[in-house]
Design a protein around this motif. Structure first.
Motif, PDB file in Angstrom:
ATOM      1  N   ASN A   1      24.942 -37.729  13.109  1.00 47.04           N
ATOM      2  CA  ASN A   1      24.589 -38.426  14.273  1.00 47.04           C
ATOM      3  C   ASN A   1      22.978 -38.375  14.515  1.00 47.04           C
ATOM      4  O   ASN A   1      22.369 -37.820  13.446  1.00 47.04           O
ATOM      5  CB  ASN A   1      25.196 -37.596  15.378  1.00 47.04           C
ATOM      6  CG  ASN A   1      25.488 -38.634  16.519  1.00 47.04           C
ATOM      7  OD1 ASN A   1      24.640 -39.498  16.820  1.00 47.04           O
ATOM      8  ND2 ASN A   1      26.891 -38.626  17.043  1.00 47.04           N
TER       9      ASN A   1
ATOM     10  N   GLY B   1      22.382 -39.067  20.750  1.00 44.76           N
ATOM     11  CA  GLY B   1      23.633 -39.773  20.592  1.00 44.76           C
ATOM     12  C   GLY B   1      24.820 -39.232  21.200  1.00 44.76           C
ATOM     13  O   GLY B   1      24.647 -38.380  21.948  1.00 44.76           O
TER      14      GLY B   1
ATOM     15  N   ASN C   1      31.545 -41.521  17.009  1.00 48.48           N
ATOM     16  CA  ASN C   1      30.218 -41.237  17.122  1.00 48.48           C
ATOM     17  C   ASN C   1      29.022 -42.319  16.826  1.00 48.48           C
ATOM     18  O   ASN C   1      29.442 -43.522  16.122  1.00 48.48           O
ATOM     19  CB  ASN C   1      29.758 -40.044  16.005  1.00 48.48           C
ATOM     20  CG  ASN C   1      30.013 -40.328  14.677  1.00 48.48           C
ATOM     21  OD1 ASN C   1      30.490 -41.301  14.459  1.00 48.48           O
ATOM     22  ND2 ASN C   1      28.747 -39.830  14.108  1.00 48.48           N
ATOM     23  N   THR C   2      27.974 -42.178  17.293  1.00 60.57           N
ATOM     24  CA  THR C   2      26.793 -42.810  16.984  1.00 60.57           C
ATOM     25  C   THR C   2      26.203 -42.391  15.824  1.00 60.57           C
ATOM     26  O   THR C   2      26.265 -41.373  15.220  1.00 60.57           O
ATOM     27  CB  THR C   2      25.896 -43.115  18.194  1.00 60.57           C
ATOM     28  OG1 THR C   2      25.309 -41.512  18.531  1.00 60.57           O
ATOM     29  CG2 THR C   2      26.434 -43.728  19.448  1.00 60.57           C
TER      30      THR C   2
ATOM     31  N   ASN D   1      31.576 -48.363  12.936  1.00 63.04           N
ATOM     32  CA  ASN D   1      31.006 -49.126  14.260  1.00 63.04           C
ATOM     33  C   ASN D   1      29.786 -49.979  14.167  1.00 63.04           C
ATOM     34  O   ASN D   1      28.932 -49.781  13.210  1.00 63.04           O
ATOM     35  CB  ASN D   1      30.647 -48.011  15.361  1.00 63.04           C
ATOM     36  CG  ASN D   1      31.848 -47.088  15.624  1.00 63.04           C
ATOM     37  OD1 ASN D   1      32.766 -47.225  15.692  1.00 63.04           O
ATOM     38  ND2 ASN D   1      31.247 -45.717  15.838  1.00 63.04           N
TER      39      ASN D   1
ATOM     40  N   GLY E   1      27.245 -50.972  15.754  1.00 67.36           N
ATOM     41  CA  GLY E   1      26.044 -50.370  16.166  1.00 67.36           C
ATOM     42  C   GLY E   1      25.724 -49.047  15.309  1.00 67.36           C
ATOM     43  O   GLY E   1      24.610 -48.431  15.368  1.00 67.36           O
TER      44      GLY E   1
ATOM     45  N   GLY F   1      27.603 -45.461  13.131  1.00 72.30           N
ATOM     46  CA  GLY F   1      28.407 -44.344  13.296  1.00 72.30           C
ATOM     47  C   GLY F   1      29.805 -44.687  12.650  1.00 72.30           C
ATOM     48  O   GLY F   1      29.979 -45.712  12.211  1.00 72.30           O
TER      49      GLY F   1
END
Length: 394
Positions: free
Chosen positions: A306, A310, A325-326, A379, A381, A383
């Motif tokens: 991360n 985040g 998670n990011t 994800n 964006g 993560g």
């Protein structure tokens, strides 16, 4: 193979010979039932009336009662004439039955020999695919696991057996390849800290044995030993989870997630990461220690990969466990590979607390041991979102 062929030959041949013997016996019984009457019917009209006196003088004919059959009622015969016809029909019937029995016996012997030969050929045809499977299976080894039986045969049990064997070889090849990669990566991961320790001990103290240098080397050796210990513990945990469950009990996955996130809260604060938890009651049957490791590895992995500021979202509900998670952008094509041991989304930097790359592989192994499944998606964006679905308690 030869013994099975002999057994099948005995079975097929015995059945064919038995059927032939029953057929011969049935034909003999049916023929003998009406043979004498048929011969008598055919012979009687041809017996001359003059033969009656000869038969009577020679003592070969008596005066029997006339038959009560339709033929006797419609045919006018002298008693002596009928006696001669009866004597001739008896002799002819016995001769015909004897000839029939002789011919039937010879035919049955020839039929039995042909049946055994045909049964031997049939057994060979039936067992030929088994021989092909056996011969090809004997040639398989660790160096040619890519070969397959690819049996060319019509659909049936043996074709299905060969296809099932090919499917099993596919799984074995994948397992062997994964184990080989695991062994190679484990050796590499274990060799790296040992090389660091040796270099720190040999080079670090060679030129500058000052107390500050000694303290630095001591810290370096301690950090390397800690990484090695974590690696060994991860390997042992992975081996234990691969063996399956040794005990089962009802475990509240929501309570386990709450305990783990609370324990990892200090690490999250140190990394300036916000942990969001949404837990609904969810009970599963399994090993509480392994399930604790599953949740801990997921949350720790989400914190480790991360960036400052985040977030990590932990959700527990009817759909199972989800940890998102990011962080850095992950290539979607590389996501399935992250569940293999020592696989990382980014190249290793050997930084403190980086981990050994066993987190997700341990998660997948524990999920399989509980009859569940672990999956992940990248994800948009950045993560990763990891989902673990486990069988729930009623």
């Amino acid at each position: 193979m030869s013994s099975e062929r002999a057994r099948l030959t005995a079975l097929y041949g015995g059945l064919l010979v038995l059927a032939g013997a029953l057929l011969v016996g049935l034909v003999y019984l049916l023929v003998s039932e009406g043979l004498y009457a048929s011969v008598l019917t055919a012979v009687a009209p041809a017996v001359p009336s003059g033969a009656t006196d000869v038969a009577i003088r020679s003592g070969t004919a008596a005066t029997p009662a006339l038959p009560s059959s339709d033929w006797a009622q419609t045919t006018i015969m002298q008693p002596g004439q009928y006696a001669v016809a009866r004597k001739v029909s008896t002799v002819a019937g016995d001769a015909a039955l004897s000839q029939l029995l002789t011919v039937s016996g010879i035919s049955l012997a020839v039929y039995s020999a042909l049946s055994v030969a045909l049964a031997w050929w049939m057994a060979g045809r039936v067992l030929r695919p088994v021989g092909v499977i056996t011969a090809r299976a004997r040639r398989l080894s660790g160096s040619n696991l890519h070969e397959r039986l690819a049996l060319k045969a019509p659909p049936g049990e043996l074709k299905e057996l060969a296809d099932t064997f090919d499917g099993m070889l596919d799984r074995i090849e994948e397992l062997v390849a994964a184990r080989q990669r695991f062994a190679a990566n484990a050796a590499h991961e274990l060799r790296t800290p040992l090389a660091v320790q040796r270099a720190a001990a040999e080079i670090g103290l060679a030129d500058d044995p000052s107390p500050e240098k000694v303290a630095w080397i001591r810290d370096k050796l301690i950090d390397t030993a800690t990484d090695s210990e974590q690696l060994i513990e991860g390997l042992l945990l992975l081996a234990v989870s691969d063996e399956g469950l040794r005990r089962r009990e009802r475990v509240g996955l929501d309570a386990t997630a709450a305990t783990v996130t609370e324990a990892l809260e200090p690490e999250a604060k140190n990394r300036s990461i916000t942990v969001e938890t949404e837990a609904r009651p969810l009970s599963v049957e399994g090993d509480p220690v392994l399930l604790d490791h599953l949740v801990r590895n997921l949350v720790a992995n989400a914190l480790r990969h991360n960036h400052p500021g985040g977030t990590v979202r932990v959700r527990v509900g009817p759909g199972g466990l989800e940890v998102a998670n990011t962080g850095p952008v992950v290539d979607p094509a590389a996501v399935p590979l992250l569940f293999e041991p020592f696989r990382r989304a980014q190249a290793r930097r050997h930084a403190p607390g980086e981990g050994a790359g066993l987190g997700l592989s341990i998660v997948a192994s524990i999920a399989r041991a509980h009859g569940g499944e672990a999956s992940a998606t990248a994800n948009p964006g950045g993560g990763l979102t990891v989902r673990v679905v486990l069988p729930t308690c009623p």
